[in-house]
Design an enzyme around this catalytic site. Structure first.
Site, PDB file in Angstrom:
ATOM      1  N   ASP A 250       0.817  -1.214   0.000  1.00  0.00           N
ATOM      2  CA  ASP A 250       0.000   0.000   0.000  1.00  0.00           C
ATOM      3  C   ASP A 250       0.848   1.260   0.000  1.00  0.00           C
ATOM      4  O   ASP A 250       2.047   1.211   0.232  1.00  0.00           O
ATOM      5  CB  ASP A 250      -0.828   0.035   1.289  1.00  0.00           C
ATOM      6  N   LYS A 272      -3.506   3.092  -2.086  1.00  0.00           N
ATOM      7  CA  LYS A 272      -4.749   3.871  -2.137  1.00  0.00           C
ATOM      8  C   LYS A 272      -4.476   5.269  -1.630  1.00  0.00           C
ATOM      9  O   LYS A 272      -3.811   5.450  -0.634  1.00  0.00           O
ATOM     10  CB  LYS A 272      -5.800   3.235  -1.239  1.00  0.00           C
ATOM     11  N   GLY A 304       0.292   0.092   9.291  1.00  0.00           N
ATOM     12  CA  GLY A 304      -0.312  -0.086  10.616  1.00  0.00           C
ATOM     13  C   GLY A 304      -0.679  -1.529  10.867  1.00  0.00           C
ATOM     14  O   GLY A 304       0.107  -2.443  10.637  1.00  0.00           O
ATOM     15  N   ALA A 334      -1.519   3.015  13.811  1.00  0.00           N
ATOM     16  CA  ALA A 334      -1.102   4.418  13.868  1.00  0.00           C
ATOM     17  C   ALA A 334      -1.412   5.037  15.239  1.00  0.00           C
ATOM     18  O   ALA A 334      -0.612   5.818  15.770  1.00  0.00           O
ATOM     19  CB  ALA A 334      -1.792   5.209  12.768  1.00  0.00           C
ATOM     20  N   MET A 385      -7.760   9.256   9.336  1.00  0.00           N
ATOM     21  CA  MET A 385      -8.250   9.862   8.089  1.00  0.00           C
ATOM     22  C   MET A 385      -9.149  11.072   8.370  1.00  0.00           C
ATOM     23  O   MET A 385     -10.192  11.242   7.735  1.00  0.00           O
ATOM     24  CB  MET A 385      -9.023   8.814   7.260  1.00  0.00           C
TER      25      MET A 385
END
Ligand SMILES: C[S@@+](CC[C@H](N)C(=O)[O-])C[C@H]1O[C@@H](n2cnc3c(N)ncnc32)[C@H](O)[C@@H]1O
Length: 460
Positions: A250, A272, A304, A334, A385
């Site tokens: 990722d 992503k 993570g 995280a 996020m």
């Protein structure tokens, strides 16, 4: 790379050492161990080199070095004298004749350098700092020596003895690799380390006889790569990463972590980014299954922890449906990594009785969360996020009863050398960061535990 590390076959090859002091003696010993045919030229011969004449076959010429001494017959030359002019002359003539030259402690005159060597012949490891920090290279050698037991030499001999028979018996290269990994990391290796070489040989023979020539079945390792710093990986993650034939990774997986994968492994990026998915999740699920079905061992590396906002569950669901072997390796999420590195104990007992992880992802330009629950006191909220929605998050919490001066932290690129921690309150933080250049990923921590950062921050 400033230097290419190679291992040169010097058996019976003429090599010249200019100088015969203690340092020269060490170089002579090194060359002798590699089987070189050594000539030594020096005006004075130290007792160390004199003694060596009784243990090594060396041709010692007691004379001043001259141009004519360095003929093109020599494969390499070492200059280890205290005389700057001689050292320079040796380097110059060697350069003209295209002979590899090492001038001790003068990297600028060298076309090759001696590494620090870990000798478990036939297994040899060499460490070099390219002349920049020889002591560091030596310290590293000591570390490596402590993890490579002397019996590794015996293990290498055993592997060498069986190399051909294994090659003949197991045709498929991948199956062969797995066979060797099992031998070199399992019970057979332990027998060698315990000095039971004969027993180890018998077991290897038996294991080989039991091998059937089939295409190996692949499997998937769903690995949590942690929040960024490579040394926060678990031992298991590292081991599986080094076994995998393919690494599917990722955006949040750092280059340092990818560097730990097997050199010849295939790398597939499926990263992503917000609003920009390189591969849709369903295609990633299918890709993993297809790679495993083609016999590959697949390391699926995710930032993570795979099970925390990582969609790891969906990936293994597909694998389960298709009967593919897999294992999941947890990683430091995280929340844990960023809070620790920011000096914010998430559940300090004077501040919080619980800690909630939520996603601040926007849906239809809104953050959908249970605000009444999140606005309650004595807890810590960690928002993944959440950067884009931070203003809406702070407003919603205040509207549902959180104090305007409740401390909040924004941790950018937590646990890495680029970590930045910005502290504010629900009322102040959105404006504070509005003019700053913030680089993702970022994590938000809300609660009175954040006030401890001032006292407990340790990393920056
Ligand atoms: C899709 S989630 C994946 C979370 C991941 N599975 C974990 O357990 O940490 C990505 C979000 O994690 C957070 N994140 C991951 N690594 C981070 C880091 N080093 N510093 C700050 N935030 C991080 C950010 O909020 C980022 O947008």
């Amino acid at each position: 790379m400033d230097y290419l590390p190679i291992f040169v076959n010097l058996k019976e090859q003429p090599c010249l050492v200019v100088g015969a002091g203690d340092v020269a003696a060490r170089k002579i010993d090194c060359l002798a161990r590699a089987g070189a045919k050594i000539t030594v030229i020096a005006e004075q011969i130290s007792p160390a080199v004199t003694t060596m004449q009784t243990t090594h076959t060396i041709n010692v010429l007691q004379k001043t070095f001259t141009l004519e001494d360095l003929t093109s017959d020599f494969r390499l030359v070492v200059s280890a004298t205290n005389d700057e002019a001689t050292n320079r002359l040796v380097a110059k003539v060697a350069e003209q004749q295209k002979i590899l030259v090492n001038v001790v402690d003068q990297p600028e005159l060298c076309s090759f350098i001696f590494p620090a060597i870990i000798d478990r012949s036939p297994l040899i490891a060499a460490v070099s700092s390219g002349g920049a920090a020889p002591v560091l290279a030596r310290l590293l050698r000591a570390k490596i020596e402590s993890i490579i037991p002397p019996a590794y030499g015996k293990l290498t001999e055993l592997a060498s003895k069986f190399r051909k028979p294994v090659q003949q018996h197991i045709q498929h290269p991948k199956q062969r690799r797995i066979f060797w990994e099992q031998v070199l990391q399992g019970g057979i290796a332990e027998l060698v380390f315990a000095g039971k070489t004969e027993q180890a040989e018998q077991q290897l023979q038996q294991k080989l006889a039991e091998q059937e020539n089939t295409i190996p079945i692949g499997e998937v390792y769903l690995i949590g790569a942690g929040p960024g710093a490579a040394d926060l990986l678990t031992f298991r993650a590292l081991r599986l990463l080094q076994q995998a034939d393919v690494v599917v990774y990722d955006r949040l997986v750092s280059p340092e972590i990818l560097d730990l994968a097997r050199r010849d492994s295939e790398r597939i990026y499926v990263g992503k980014q917000r609003k920009h998915h390189t591969l849709p999740q369903e295609s990633i699920n299918t890709l993993l299954a297809d790679l495993a079905k083609s016999g590959k061992r697949v390391a699926r590396l995710k930032g993570g922890d795979p099970f925390i906002f990582g969609r790891g569950g969906e990936e293994i669901e597909t694998l389960m449906q298709q009967g593919i072997h897999f294992q999941v390796v947890p990683g430091i999420t995280a929340a844990s990594g960023c809070a620790t590195y920011a000096g914010i104990p998430l559940t300090h007992r004077d501040h919080a009785q619980s800690c909630t992880f939520v996603t601040g992802h926007l849906k239809n330009d809104t953050v959908h969360l249970n605000w009444t629950q999140l606005a309650a006191p004595n807890q810590t909220i960690v928002i993944y996020m959440g950067l884009v929605g931070i203003e809406k998050i702070c407003q919603a919490l205040i509207a549902h009863g959180s104090p305007e001066n409740l401390p909040i932290a924004l941790v950018q690129q937590g646990t890495t050398q680029h970590q930045r921690v910005i502290i504010g309150t629900l009322a102040s933080l959105p404006a504070q960061i509005a003019t700053l250049d913030i680089t993702p990923p970022t994590l938000i921590i809300i609660g009175t535990v954040v006030s401890l950062h001032e006292k407990l921050h340790w990393f920056e």
